[in-house]
Design a protein around this motif. Structure first.
Motif, PDB file in Angstrom:
ATOM      1  N   ARG A  37       0.813  -1.211   0.000  1.00  0.00           N
ATOM      2  CA  ARG A  37       0.000   0.000   0.000  1.00  0.00           C
ATOM      3  C   ARG A  37       0.852   1.268   0.000  1.00  0.00           C
ATOM      4  O   ARG A  37       1.981   1.260   0.465  1.00  0.00           O
ATOM      5  CB  ARG A  37      -0.956  -0.002   1.184  1.00  0.00           C
ATOM      6  N   GLN A  94      -7.495  -0.500  -1.511  1.00  0.00           N
ATOM      7  CA  GLN A  94      -6.181  -0.039  -1.941  1.00  0.00           C
ATOM      8  C   GLN A  94      -5.539   0.905  -0.931  1.00  0.00           C
ATOM      9  O   GLN A  94      -4.319   1.055  -0.907  1.00  0.00           O
ATOM     10  CB  GLN A  94      -6.304   0.690  -3.289  1.00  0.00           C
ATOM     11  N   PRO A 302      -2.484  -0.441  -5.337  1.00  0.00           N
ATOM     12  CA  PRO A 302      -2.644   1.014  -5.237  1.00  0.00           C
ATOM     13  C   PRO A 302      -2.514   1.680  -6.599  1.00  0.00           C
ATOM     14  O   PRO A 302      -1.738   1.248  -7.460  1.00  0.00           O
ATOM     15  CB  PRO A 302      -1.501   1.436  -4.311  1.00  0.00           C
TER      16      PRO A 302
END
Length: 351
Positions: A37, A94, A302
């Motif tokens: 992340r 995400q 992400p």
């Protein structure tokens, strides 16, 4: 507080058993740490977006007495699209490793700031990701205002038939209503929800409507407010339509026949998705959805990592002989509209 239905593609890994074609690619992506992340990146994005919204609200108060305030409607529409992209990323886990945190971010950016139900969108969008372009399982290609197959078109009569005949020409004009449609779907979905989840979602939707109306009526005369709201909502819907239109329309559709050969995760996501070439401005304008193939393969990846994964995905598809669809922004709209036009052709031929 009850949580929404679990994401079908959890953050840490995409499906555990996705077949031999996908496994080597997943290994490469993990080795490059592209599923890790980017909390700091998202924190900055959320803060900048919030400051932008606050700045527009302040400018509305300063310019509300003048028709020049309408110049702020496109700016607000763009910022609302950024808000929707943040809610989208929260829905895919995400942003945070905590489902509760992602849900709170989604509720704020969806329900409170946009008047769009986070639970409704999350349920619908997750079903789309699980079965993209599947005529029986993907709600995004279900027959509604638009239709996506000749079989759907064949059942259209009357006003809906006339709409289908000209749906390619009407597509972008219809997206002008998308902002209002999202609000309507959100309130309708409250009947599906239960308990505290319904209360929270409903309260935030009502708070959005009350706050939006109050902002308009306290910063400008009624005539200005009505025109501003119409322009803002229309441009917001158009922006979302421009971001989502290129992604799947005109791409392969899985055979719904139960006896047909089934695609594994890799082919199911790659063959039904289309990427858009471009640089920083394309990434920003489309909210990272221009990397639609990578996003569908790794929905919890992400946003800033999607472009970094593209080279590995392209190479893997090339090695397997799987087509990797990528085109320019304008051509993507041309392909999507051509598909809608061809679907309506039989109805035009009957005239």
């Amino acid at each position: 507080m009850p949580l929404p239905r679990p994401l079908p593609l959890p953050r840490e890994d995409v499906p555990a058993d996705t077949g031999s074609e996908f496994t080597p690619l997943l290994r490469v992506v993990k080795e490059q740490q592209l599923l890790e992340r980017r909390t700091g990146w998202y924190a900055r994005t959320i803060v900048v977006n919030a400051l932008g919204l606050a700045a527009v609200g302040t400018a509305m108060a300063l310019l509300g007495g003048s028709w020049w305030v309408l110049a702020l409607a496109p700016v607000l529409a763009v910022l609302c699209a950024r808000t929707a992209f943040i809610g989208h990323d929260a829905g895919h886990a995400q942003i945070s490793g905590s489902r509760a945190v992602n849900r709170r971010i989604g509720l704020v950016h969806g329900n409170l700031l946009l008047g769009m139900s986070y639970a409704w969108w999350n349920d619908k969008h997750n079903r789309h990701h699980a079965h993209p372009n599947h005529i029986d399982k993907d709600p995004d290609v279900a027959a509604d205002v638009l239709v996506f197959t000749s079989g759907q078109a064949a059942t259209r009569t009357g006003f809906r038939g006339r709409l289908t005949r000209h749906q390619a020409w009407l597509f972008f004009p219809l997206t002008l209503l998308e902002g209002l449609a999202l609000k309507l779907h959100g309130f309708q979905d409250l009947r599906r929800q239960k308990g505290r989840a319904r209360l929270v979602e409903g309260a935030l939707l009502v708070a959005h409507v009350a706050g939006y109306v109050t902002l308009l009526l306290t910063t400008m005369p009624l005539a200005h407010a009505l025109v501003f709201a119409a322009l803002h909502q229309a441009l917001f819907g158009l922006h979302l339509g421009m971001a989502f239109a290129p992604n799947h329309k005109g791409m392969d559709m899985p055979d719904p026949d139960p006896d047909a050969e089934k695609w594994g995760h890799l082919r199911r996501q790659v063959l039904t998705s289309r990427n858009i070439r471009g640089g920083f401005l394309t990434d920003w304008f489309l909210g990272g959805l221009n990397y639609q193939i990578e996003h569908h393969l790794f929905p919890s990846m992400p946003r800033p990592h999607l472009g970094l994964a593209q080279a590995a995905v392209k190479a893997h598809c090339r090695d397997l002989g799987i087509p990797y669809a990528e085109t320019g922004l304008v051509d993507s709209y041309r392909q999507a509209l051509r598909h809608l036009h061809e679907v309506g052709e039989p109805l035009r031929a009957d005239i």
